[in-house]
Write a protein that holds these residues in place. Structure first.
Motif, PDB file in Angstrom:
ATOM      1  N   CYS A  85       0.859  -1.178   0.000  1.00 22.71           N
ATOM      2  CA  CYS A  85       0.000   0.000   0.000  1.00 22.71           C
ATOM      3  C   CYS A  85       0.898   1.232   0.000  1.00 22.71           C
ATOM      4  O   CYS A  85       1.718   1.408   0.902  1.00 22.71           O
ATOM      5  CB  CYS A  85      -0.927   0.023   1.209  1.00 22.71           C
ATOM      6  N   GLU A 110       0.024   4.208   0.469  1.00 18.60           N
ATOM      7  CA  GLU A 110      -0.453   5.204   1.422  1.00 18.60           C
ATOM      8  C   GLU A 110       0.035   4.917   2.843  1.00 18.60           C
ATOM      9  O   GLU A 110       0.625   5.766   3.487  1.00 18.60           O
ATOM     10  CB  GLU A 110      -1.987   5.256   1.404  1.00 18.60           C
ATOM     11  N   CYS A 111      -0.193   3.691   3.339  1.00 20.19           N
ATOM     12  CA  CYS A 111       0.135   3.372   4.736  1.00 20.19           C
ATOM     13  C   CYS A 111       1.324   2.424   4.891  1.00 20.19           C
ATOM     14  O   CYS A 111       1.798   2.219   6.002  1.00 20.19           O
ATOM     15  CB  CYS A 111      -1.083   2.781   5.438  1.00 20.19           C
ATOM     16  N   LEU A 156      -3.524   0.852  -3.227  1.00 22.84           N
ATOM     17  CA  LEU A 156      -4.121   1.203  -1.947  1.00 22.84           C
ATOM     18  C   LEU A 156      -4.744  -0.036  -1.317  1.00 22.84           C
ATOM     19  O   LEU A 156      -5.499  -0.756  -1.982  1.00 22.84           O
ATOM     20  CB  LEU A 156      -5.180   2.287  -2.116  1.00 22.84           C
ATOM     21  N   CYS A 213      -7.154   1.904   3.368  1.00 24.92           N
ATOM     22  CA  CYS A 213      -6.867   3.232   2.799  1.00 24.92           C
ATOM     23  C   CYS A 213      -7.889   3.602   1.724  1.00 24.92           C
ATOM     24  O   CYS A 213      -8.195   4.780   1.564  1.00 24.92           O
ATOM     25  CB  CYS A 213      -5.443   3.284   2.249  1.00 24.92           C
TER      26      CYS A 213
END
Length: 142
Positions: free
Chosen positions: A99, A101-102, A135, A139
């Motif tokens: 991911c 994003e995270c 993602l 997310c």
């Protein structure tokens, strides 16, 4: 599905350490047991989880253990651009989903395509890796 008792899982980890010639110590045993529970953990998460049971354990000690575990093939390291690297117990070859994003990492069972010989003329390919980036479900919901 094989279910191991806690004692059986502990004995398996002890045997793993012995098989690669590493001395069995409480901290090594605990760090490997945390990793054996699954998932991909960075050094800080691994240290915190092992520290809960041991009482004291430094990140530097975990770094040192991981270096030995990597050198002996007990664990593998996955680099995450923009995030700390994560570690997992070495096992069957697999790919990863990351991911962006995270930083969450999931294992993906997927065959690696073999590159045509013309594309890598003169090369001897030893390994290949596919990383699926996107993602994660959490997310995507956020």
């Amino acid at each position: 599905m094989v279910h191991r008792t806690a004692a059986g899982a502990r004995e398996a980890v002890i045997q793993q350490l012995r098989d690669v010639g590493l001395r069995v110590t409480g901290p090594r045993l605990e760090v490997l047991q945390v990793l054996s529970a699954g998932g991909h953990l960075d050094v800080e998460a691994l240290t915190a989880a092992a520290r809960e049971r041991l009482g004291t354990l430094t990140s530097q000690a975990v770094y040192d253990m991981l270096r030995h575990f990597l050198d002996t093939g007990l664990v593998t390291k996955f680099e995450r651009p923009g995030f700390p690297a994560v570690f997992e117990i070495a096992g069957q070859p697999h790919q990863h989903a990351l991911c962006v994003e995270c930083g969450r990492v999931e294992n993906v069972e997927h065959e690696i395509p073999i590159p045509p010989e013309k594309a890598l003329k003169g090369w001897r390919t030893e390994s290949a890796e596919i990383i699926f980036k996107g993602l994660c479900p959490d997310c995507r919901k956020a």
